[in-house]
Design a protein around this motif. Sequence first.
Motif, PDB file in Angstrom:
ATOM      1  N   GLY A 132      -1.913   7.608   5.923  1.00  6.42           N
ATOM      2  CA  GLY A 132      -1.336   6.193   5.069  1.00  6.42           C
ATOM      3  C   GLY A 132      -0.837   5.173   5.873  1.00  6.42           C
ATOM      4  O   GLY A 132      -1.252   4.043   5.838  1.00  6.42           O
ATOM      5  N   ARG A 169       0.719  -0.984  -0.041  1.00  4.32           N
ATOM      6  CA  ARG A 169       0.102   0.002  -0.094  1.00  4.32           C
ATOM      7  C   ARG A 169       0.925   1.124  -0.015  1.00  4.32           C
ATOM      8  O   ARG A 169       1.925   1.313   0.838  1.00  4.32           O
ATOM      9  CB  ARG A 169      -0.853   0.161   1.102  1.00  4.32           C
ATOM     10  CG  ARG A 169      -2.031   1.010   1.330  1.00  4.32           C
ATOM     11  CD  ARG A 169      -2.293   2.068   2.486  1.00  4.32           C
ATOM     12  NE  ARG A 169      -1.023   2.661   2.871  1.00  4.32           N
ATOM     13  CZ  ARG A 169      -0.675   3.961   2.320  1.00  4.32           C
ATOM     14  NH1 ARG A 169      -1.270   4.402   1.595  1.00  4.32           N
ATOM     15  NH2 ARG A 169       0.299   4.319   2.935  1.00  4.32           N
ATOM     16  N   GLY A 185     -11.448   5.607   4.405  1.00  4.83           N
ATOM     17  CA  GLY A 185     -12.291   6.783   3.979  1.00  4.83           C
ATOM     18  C   GLY A 185     -13.380   7.096   4.592  1.00  4.83           C
ATOM     19  O   GLY A 185     -13.668   8.313   4.697  1.00  4.83           O
ATOM     20  N   THR A 199      -3.457   4.601  -2.478  1.00  5.50           N
ATOM     21  CA  THR A 199      -4.291   5.667  -1.865  1.00  5.50           C
ATOM     22  C   THR A 199      -4.069   7.086  -2.473  1.00  5.50           C
ATOM     23  O   THR A 199      -2.773   7.506  -2.675  1.00  5.50           O
ATOM     24  CB  THR A 199      -4.542   5.460  -0.668  1.00  5.50           C
ATOM     25  OG1 THR A 199      -3.133   5.573  -0.105  1.00  5.50           O
ATOM     26  CG2 THR A 199      -4.948   3.876  -0.335  1.00  5.50           C
ATOM     27  N   VAL A 213      -9.367  -0.054   2.912  1.00 10.00           N
ATOM     28  CA  VAL A 213      -9.563   1.456   2.293  1.00 10.00           C
ATOM     29  C   VAL A 213     -10.851   2.093   2.401  1.00 10.00           C
ATOM     30  O   VAL A 213     -10.917   3.087   2.599  1.00 10.00           O
ATOM     31  CB  VAL A 213      -8.685   1.029   0.746  1.00 10.00           C
ATOM     32  CG1 VAL A 213      -8.974   2.596   0.139  1.00 10.00           C
ATOM     33  CG2 VAL A 213      -7.360   0.453   0.864  1.00 10.00           C
ATOM     34  N   ASN A 273       1.009   5.754  -1.769  1.00 10.71           N
ATOM     35  CA  ASN A 273       0.459   6.731  -2.992  1.00 10.71           C
ATOM     36  C   ASN A 273       1.189   6.234  -4.272  1.00 10.71           C
ATOM     37  O   ASN A 273       2.151   5.369  -4.512  1.00 10.71           O
ATOM     38  CB  ASN A 273       0.773   8.104  -2.216  1.00 10.71           C
ATOM     39  CG  ASN A 273       2.468   8.491  -2.279  1.00 10.71           C
ATOM     40  OD1 ASN A 273       3.124   8.151  -3.384  1.00 10.71           O
ATOM     41  ND2 ASN A 273       2.728   9.051  -1.321  1.00 10.71           N
ATOM     42  N   LEU A 290      -3.576   3.489   7.636  1.00  9.85           N
ATOM     43  CA  LEU A 290      -4.353   2.595   6.750  1.00  9.85           C
ATOM     44  C   LEU A 290      -3.536   1.252   6.498  1.00  9.85           C
ATOM     45  O   LEU A 290      -4.272   0.210   6.645  1.00  9.85           O
ATOM     46  CB  LEU A 290      -4.673   3.335   5.722  1.00  9.85           C
ATOM     47  CG  LEU A 290      -5.437   2.463   4.379  1.00  9.85           C
ATOM     48  CD1 LEU A 290      -6.659   1.698   4.792  1.00  9.85           C
ATOM     49  CD2 LEU A 290      -5.446   3.236   3.047  1.00  9.85           C
ATOM     50  N   ASP A 340      -8.677   6.028  -4.684  1.00 11.62           N
ATOM     51  CA  ASP A 340      -8.061   4.998  -4.221  1.00 11.62           C
ATOM     52  C   ASP A 340      -8.446   3.651  -5.205  1.00 11.62           C
ATOM     53  O   ASP A 340      -9.557   3.632  -5.665  1.00 11.62           O
ATOM     54  CB  ASP A 340      -8.500   4.370  -2.729  1.00 11.62           C
ATOM     55  CG  ASP A 340      -8.428   5.710  -1.903  1.00 11.62           C
ATOM     56  OD1 ASP A 340      -7.445   6.288  -1.640  1.00 11.62           O
ATOM     57  OD2 ASP A 340      -9.474   5.645  -0.932  1.00 11.62           O
ATOM     58  N   ALA A 373      -2.478  -1.703  -3.186  1.00  6.65           N
ATOM     59  CA  ALA A 373      -3.473  -0.508  -2.767  1.00  6.65           C
ATOM     60  C   ALA A 373      -2.959   0.798  -3.185  1.00  6.65           C
ATOM     61  O   ALA A 373      -1.808   1.085  -2.441  1.00  6.65           O
ATOM     62  CB  ALA A 373      -3.760  -0.778  -1.433  1.00  6.65           C
ATOM     63  N   GLY A 393     -13.490   9.181   1.320  1.00  3.73           N
ATOM     64  CA  GLY A 393     -12.394   9.791   1.895  1.00  3.73           C
ATOM     65  C   GLY A 393     -12.732  11.330   1.821  1.00  3.73           C
ATOM     66  O   GLY A 393     -13.732  11.726   1.292  1.00  3.73           O
TER      67      GLY A 393
END
Lengths: 273, 273, 273
Positions: free
Chosen positions: A199, A117, A229, A170, A225, A119, A202, A174, A168, A188
Amino acid sequence: MLKQMFDQVREKSPLIHNITNYVTVNDCANMVLACGASPIMADDKEEVAEIQTICAGLNINIGTLNSRTIESMKIAGMRANELGHPAVLDPVGVGASTLRTSTANELLKAVKFTVIRGNISEIKTLAVGTGTTKGVDADIADRVTEENLDEVVAFVKKFAERTGAVIAVTGAIDLVADAKKAYCIYNGHPMMSSITGTGCQLSALTAAFVTANQEHPLEAAAAAVCAMGLAGEIAHERLTSQDGNATYRNYIIDAIYHMDGDELEHGAKFEVK
Amino acid sequence: MLKQMFDQVREKSPLIHNITNYVTVNDCANMVLACGASPIMADDKEEVAEIQTICAGLNINIGTLNSRTIESMKIAGMRANELGHPAVLDPVGVGASTLRTSTANELLKAVKFTVIRGNISEIKTLAVGTGTTKGVDADIADRVTEENLDEVVAFVKKFAERTGAVIAVTGAIDLVADAKKAYCIYNGHPMMSSITGTGCQLSALTAAFVTANQEHPLEAAAAAVCAMGLAGEIAHERLTSQDGNATYRNYIIDAIYHMDGDELEHGAKFEVK
Amino acid sequence: MLKQMFDQVREKSPLIHNITNYVTVNDCANMVLACGASPIMADDKEEVAEIQTICAGLNINIGTLNSRTIESMKIAGMRANELGHPAVLDPVGVGASTLRTSTANELLKAVKFTVIRGNISEIKTLAVGTGTTKGVDADIADRVTEENLDEVVAFVKKFAERTGAVIAVTGAIDLVADAKKAYCIYNGHPMMSSITGTGCQLSALTAAFVTANQEHPLEAAAAAVCAMGLAGEIAHERLTSQDGNATYRNYIIDAIYHMDGDELEHGAKFEVK
């Protein structure tokens, strides 16, 4: 389906081993407790294999990695694999330094992760070796939008296929995908990016979800996720005109504390591609 | 008597050296400040003896122990003994790994502790070498109940006698005992277990209390345990239907901030055995 | 002028590298986000030079220094100098141990700091080798009052001249001075001292302000100090009779989150000497 994912967390209350950064570790622990699981944090190489053995899942976060803990991450990850424990990797800031990039790549080689997971900039760095990481935040150039969504979905599925992990990604939208199926999630609130470590939280939450639902890693990760959110939305509604990012941080954890499978099922906003 | 214990903390404002884990360290510092004492955190072996010298008490917590800090714990503990400073040990997760168990046992050999505070599984592990630690939480098999209370009291008194320390066992019913006398404490709220580090915070609080009341370690430790439980009750009454474990965490520290000896004396619920 | 300082932070959103202590690191990160900048925390010697390169400013805090991180502080500081990045030093607890004092002095030799921020005991220790540090808090003997203000202003200006840094001394009255000009700042609330790390948070905030206003380090540092004090006032007004230091901590960060240049300009209370 999402309902069942959350219900299983509260029912099984899995013990999750976290090797994470010292910036957001307290919030990660409270988030794991909020969803009904149990956290333990241990990072010395002399004990991580043993600690992993008494746990049911693992969450590795490289946010403040150092020479001592990198070795511990590898040991714990390999032990988790041996034991069949789900393992989550959060490659915080990968691309921002050679140490982060090489560590994340070494972890990917040594350990089979259930979920990765990050960004979009972090995931791009892992997948193709280049992303324009701005510290620990995604670069605007990498942003997932309605316009590039199909393209990013294809990219993420391909990376999922190559790694065998659920990926994942995000951000404003996402994405949670395995090789064949992608959840595009619209829960989110933009203010979540003004809190340090949403993050990280999560990723810890995801570790709890995939550990409690080992047969369904994709759905479990998507549920985590969505839950995060949705918590961001619920918490935002509570804010008064004077409440800022510190209070918001607490309210998001509070929202997970009160959330159950039904609320998640009802509040989740996603499409499958 | 409990009133005096708390009043002395606010009057003397002792400086407490904490070598603790990075998960809950911020809450520990704010808890020490909330009760009227002062915290300092230092864990490098080059400075811990010197830092101990300018302090009045010591709190050692092995929650995220590592090879570097284990040595610092020993140095600080021995220095505290030399200086006649009260020292508290919180053996977080002892029994969960060989490293934790051997470290706690080495600390017990090298350092004379004023108070040892843990959950029942941790204390059993220290006392008899076996407890069924579930990570950092007590196992249900070990739980203190009205049915086994007398038996556990006898066990705890015996361990107090052997170590020369006041033993504080916290859970649904808390026990604080020396070799001859045990406080069975009924303050607290079950929701406290949904916050990471209430035990760590209590150990830091206990260090402040026993440091400000060096002639009365048993009563001081009992006062700290009652204060923490009472804070949990007061904080719980403030919670709205949307507040969860994150807000509760803040409110417990807030409750200690506003508590004084009178409120403690009035709200403490215990019997002596 | 103060208005412009804050506006620039929100406009430029500088990325700030923080090598700080594990006690207050989460609050520092949220404070940097609250003011509109971005934080990254990294402390391994293998990556700090590279991380500094992608950042725009640096904040070094020795609150929980250790042999591993001391080296990283030097590397990051020297790299910041090479790159022309503003650097802030927070010499937490200097004078409390030989390690802290020698580390701070070595950092002052190796790195040119833009701002040095501490309490009066810490600044005295740095400037003249003796201060009566009581752990991480200023000693009452050193306190800045209306009576000794002119004397302290002269002392601080002299230390600013010698180091070439803006010196920020925070306490009941805050002083921010370069060799020629001193801001005596009257914002703040006494209850701020009951929260761990308001000083650390201010140093992180100051790093954001001086990084976004490189041509005006004195005014930028003064603006950050005024903003923090004003946030302490605004947050205090929100407190109910049950709110204590934990809630206050959150509300101060919240107040910075909502503050802008106009509110700062309007609320700042200072005189120039």
